[in-house]
Motif scaffolding. Structure first.
Motif, mmCIF file in Angstrom:
data_model
loop_
_atom_site.group_PDB
_atom_site.id
_atom_site.type_symbol
_atom_site.label_atom_id
_atom_site.label_comp_id
_atom_site.label_asym_id
_atom_site.label_seq_id
_atom_site.Cartn_x
_atom_site.Cartn_y
_atom_site.Cartn_z
ATOM 1 N N GLU A 89 -9.496 2.436 27.164
ATOM 2 C CA GLU A 89 -8.338 1.932 26.426
ATOM 3 C C GLU A 89 -8.702 1.734 24.957
ATOM 4 O OE1 GLU A 89 -5.184 -1.845 26.550
ATOM 5 O OE2 GLU A 89 -6.906 -1.787 27.899
ATOM 6 N N LEU A 90 -7.802 2.147 24.066
ATOM 7 C CA LEU A 90 -8.010 2.014 22.622
ATOM 8 C C LEU A 90 -7.333 0.751 22.114
ATOM 9 C CD1 LEU A 90 -9.024 3.506 19.991
ATOM 10 C CD2 LEU A 90 -6.686 4.367 19.798
ATOM 11 N N ARG A 91 -8.062 -0.036 21.292
ATOM 12 C CA ARG A 91 -7.480 -1.273 20.757
ATOM 13 C C ARG A 91 -7.875 -1.460 19.290
ATOM 14 N NH1 ARG A 91 -8.021 -6.014 25.397
ATOM 15 N NH2 ARG A 91 -6.818 -4.930 27.017
ATOM 16 N N ASP A 92 -6.932 -1.990 18.534
ATOM 17 C CA ASP A 92 -7.143 -2.333 17.133
ATOM 18 C C ASP A 92 -7.841 -3.687 17.066
ATOM 19 O OD1 ASP A 92 -6.823 -3.154 14.434
ATOM 20 O OD2 ASP A 92 -4.988 -1.986 14.247
ATOM 21 N N LEU A 93 -8.909 -3.797 16.267
ATOM 22 C CA LEU A 93 -9.622 -5.075 16.153
ATOM 23 C C LEU A 93 -8.729 -6.194 15.633
ATOM 24 C CD1 LEU A 93 -13.235 -4.316 14.865
ATOM 25 C CD2 LEU A 93 -12.581 -5.573 16.915
ATOM 26 N N GLU A 94 -7.699 -5.825 14.896
ATOM 27 C CA GLU A 94 -6.790 -6.841 14.360
ATOM 28 C C GLU A 94 -6.079 -7.602 15.469
ATOM 29 O OE1 GLU A 94 -3.773 -7.128 10.569
ATOM 30 O OE2 GLU A 94 -3.778 -5.287 11.753
ATOM 31 N N LEU A 95 -5.915 -6.968 16.623
ATOM 32 C CA LEU A 95 -5.191 -7.587 17.734
ATOM 33 C C LEU A 95 -6.119 -8.278 18.727
ATOM 34 C CD1 LEU A 95 -2.677 -4.658 18.417
ATOM 35 C CD2 LEU A 95 -2.396 -6.638 16.906
ATOM 36 N N LEU A 96 -7.427 -8.236 18.467
ATOM 37 C CA LEU A 96 -8.390 -8.846 19.382
ATOM 38 C C LEU A 96 -8.380 -10.366 19.238
ATOM 39 C CD1 LEU A 96 -10.740 -8.614 21.388
ATOM 40 C CD2 LEU A 96 -12.270 -8.318 19.435
#
Length: 268
Positions: A89-96
């Motif tokens: 799964e790909l995730r943006d660090l801003e949303l972590l």
């Protein structure tokens, strides 16, 4: 005609004997060992899932990107992981969020260093949190297994500071590396650095989950240049180039090639 029928009969007997010998039921021990091999190859055996569950190993890929390069690499990594039967799964660090990371699992971080040693805009909140005194506490990452690819350039005085910081701080907070930190240098060839990281990381992740790294289907991208000269003399003397083209090739397997003959093609 009789001779031909005799030959066919002999071949038929041999085939039946071979078939019976191959199809005979295996011993219990052999069957159990084969089941383990099949389970590891399929990704069935994992550290975080019961054996026989059939679940795919979960991998979360985070990116910290300013110009899109790290995000592009992260997307390639996810595609490659899915092709090798990982639940990626790909995730943006801003949303972590801190609570998400504290839950652990296996995470891959691709983080760029921007400007003079600064994090990218979308990674700033995450980097500030994991910095010493930034809010994260020792042991917060004890359930985390991770690896880091840093993107930077030796053209700048502060080289890959964010990738190095993320790797060191996650370990200090209790995280466990599945492979050493890898740094990509844009001043040389960032794409080649990423390709090397991708292959090494896939193998490390496969080993972490108990699957066979040698069973992975890994694409290796490489480039080569074809240069044309007008005459043999021009080629030998490094004269004027008539044409030059860059070719790109995608290879699926790496094979050792044996040199069978070696000789000088042209004598000066």
């Amino acid at each position: 005609m009789v001779a031909m029928m005799t030959v066919v009969a002999i071949i038929g007997v041999v085939f039946v004997v071979l078939y019976l010998s191959c199809s005979s039921p295996p011993k219990d021990g052999d069957a159990n060992e084969q089941a383990k091999v099949d389970g590891r190859a399929s990704g069935m055996y994992r550290k975080d899932a019961p054996r026989g569950s059939g679940k795919k190993p979960k991998v979360t890929v985070y990116f910290g990107s300013q110009t899109g390069t790290a995000e592009g690499f992260a997307r390639q990594f996810v595609q490659e992981a899915k092709r090798n039967r990982f639940d990626a799964e790909l995730r943006d660090l801003e949303l972590l969020t801190p609570s998400t990371l504290k839950k652990g699992g296996l995470c891959v971080f691709l983080v760029a260093t921007y400007g003079e040693g600064e994090p990218t805009d979308n990674a700033k909140k995450f980097v500030d949190w994991i910095k010493e005194g930034g809010g994260a506490s020792e042991g917060d990452m004890k359930a985390l297994d991770y690896c880091v690819f840093g993107l930077g350039s030796t053209d700048y005085e502060l080289y890959n500071t964010i990738g190095t910081l993320v790797d060191e701080r996650l370990a200090a907070l209790g995280g466990k590396r599945v492979m050493p930190l890898t740094l990509g240098n844009e001043a040389l060839c960032l794409a080649d650095d990423f390709e090397g990281f991708k292959v090494s990381a896939m193998k490390a992740i496969a080993g972490h989950f108990g699957t066979d790294p040698n069973a992975l289907k890994l694409d290796l991208k490489f480039q080569y240049t074809v240069t044309t000269y007008a005459t043999m003399e021009e080629a030998m003397e490094g004269g004027e180039v008539e044409s030059s083209s860059m070719l790109e090739h995608m290879g699926h397997r790496v094979m050792d090639l044996k040199v069978t003959a070696k000789r000088e093609l042209v004598k000066a």
